[in-house]
Enzyme design. Structure first.
Site, short mmCIF file in Angstrom:
data_model
loop_
_atom_site.label_atom_id
_atom_site.label_comp_id
_atom_site.label_asym_id
_atom_site.label_seq_id
_atom_site.Cartn_x
_atom_site.Cartn_y
_atom_site.Cartn_z
N ARG A 51 -2.71 1.25 -4.98
CA ARG A 51 -2.68 1.87 -3.66
C ARG A 51 -1.69 1.11 -2.80
O ARG A 51 -1.46 -0.08 -3.01
CB ARG A 51 -4.08 1.84 -3.03
N ASP A 53 -0.97 0.31 1.38
CA ASP A 53 -1.71 0.36 2.65
C ASP A 53 -1.10 1.34 3.65
O ASP A 53 0.05 1.77 3.49
CB ASP A 53 -1.74 -1.04 3.27
N TYR A 111 8.29 -5.30 -5.19
CA TYR A 111 8.18 -4.90 -3.78
C TYR A 111 9.38 -5.46 -3.02
O TYR A 111 9.86 -6.55 -3.35
CB TYR A 111 6.92 -5.51 -3.15
N ARG A 198 2.97 -9.06 2.43
CA ARG A 198 3.17 -9.16 3.88
C ARG A 198 2.82 -10.55 4.40
O ARG A 198 3.46 -11.04 5.35
CB ARG A 198 2.36 -8.08 4.59
#
Lengths: 246, 246
Positions: A51, A53, A111, A198
């Site tokens: 998933r 966010d 990412y 993050r």
């Protein structure tokens, strides 16, 4: 039962994340399942590599779905193009092994966290980059990033809400790439905990601003203490770029 | 009276063009004048190098305004940063000669028209590029563009609503630049009529798709006939990049 593998790009700005939770909520999974179910003439379940966010984007999310009906891959592409909103794009489809599972079989993921390090933000990237006005010290960030490489317990670098069984993950590479005012942090690893990219980004940015020393990364890792790492960078700068399988 | 020169970038998506027409309409000029008037403590008029149409963007619009009050340039920058919406950015201010006039004194302008020539559109550029699915023949476009260079009567390449006294303009260069799936058409000239860049782009795209021959550019110019040129490319791909003064 036929199994189809999808390559998906989406702009997460309008969505409450990938995962469908409640009925009528804006989620990527919800949109995909709605559109694919119309074509398959049954309720399909879309399984993604993971998933993302609320507000996080993807250039190369990978997913799969099973359905009874045999579908032509071109037909799936055209149908998705026609019925999905413009901020979700299915750009690759192939029929795959019945046992292919986009989540279980994912080996590594890439990412990218996008920063805008201009004094004044680039108006046209305001939804896709975290604007940091002061110049970042990339050499300090390189020093800080080195502590993150390899296998570690990343308890200090995840959301406190996370309920995973194991917090051990392996990071294979972190590349810091600068192009004019754009700075991209490219992370590749075998798995990422919630908010992990993050929080690593937020920590490296604080190092780049000399608000924190590179060695503090090591302390946060060793102490497994979220309060010793940096702030969580905003969702809008994060992109799931690629998912690698065997 | 002090005269201030501004460098402005804006995302035109939400706006009904640059020029303020009616009260309470969403225009770039309206927003700028509102915010600058608060600082100047009088109603200021913002004079830009030219208006841009509804939905057109700018990276380097140039403007000026006079006001009685002496303002520090840093104060103007900070004030604009604080009170303008995120899609309008004033990134340069200097105090200039009292006679500087952003429209009358503009010598040449550079516009860029952005095309996305991928089979599937780039989700993250969907508001800023015209998506053309089929591959464009750039050699044919180069041939077509050559007819546009130099001084011509561009009556065939402007909106039929245009009420200019003269339709003669000079185009100094058109560069066709390709970078992966992105194609940029960069136009520099001494002035552009309404819709002129978008009609030139629409015509070149039709040539690139072999729907039209390069020589037809010449015919449309010579006949001064709008119906002989191509369609008007969508506003979202057009950017006013730079304005040059002596």
């Amino acid at each position: 039962m036929p199994n189809y593998r999808l390559q998906i790009a989406y702009d997460g700005t309008r969505y409450n994340g990938f995962q469908r939770l409640k009925e009528n909520e804006m989620t990527i999974q919800g949109k995909l399942e709605h559109v694919l179910s119309l074509l398959a003439e049954e309720e399909v379940e879309v399984i993604a590599s993971g998933r993302t966010d609320k507000g996080v984007h993807a250039r190369g999310q990978t997913a799969n779905f099973h359905c009874v009906k045999e579908l032509k891959t071109n037909r799936i592409l055209e149908h998705c193009r026609k019925y999905l909103p413009q901020d979700i794009l299915v750009y690759g489809v192939k029929k795959t092994d019945e046992r292919f599972h986009a989540r279980y079989l994912a080996k590594t993921k890439e990412y990218v966290y996008q920063i805008d390090n201009r004094t004044y933000p680039d108006v046209f990237q305001r939804e896709y980059r975290w604007h940091i006005e002061k110049p970042l010290d990339l050499a300090a960030m390189e020093e800080g990033k080195a502590y993150l490489l390899g296998e570690h317990d990343f308890s200090g670098f995840t959301s406190l809400k996370s309920k995973k069984k194991s917090f051990i993950r392996r990071i294979d590479s972190i590349e810091i790439r600068k192009n004019k005012g754009d700075i991209d942090l490219i992370f590749e690893g075998n798995g990422f905990l919630q908010h992990m990219v993050r929080i690593m980004t937020g920590t490296l940015v604080e190092i780049g601003l000399h608000q924190r020393k590179p060695e503090e990364v090591l302390t946060a890792l060793e102490q497994k203490d979220r309060t010793l790492a940096g702030e969580t960078a905003p969702a809008k700068g994060l992109f799931l770029n690629r998912v690698f399988y065997d």
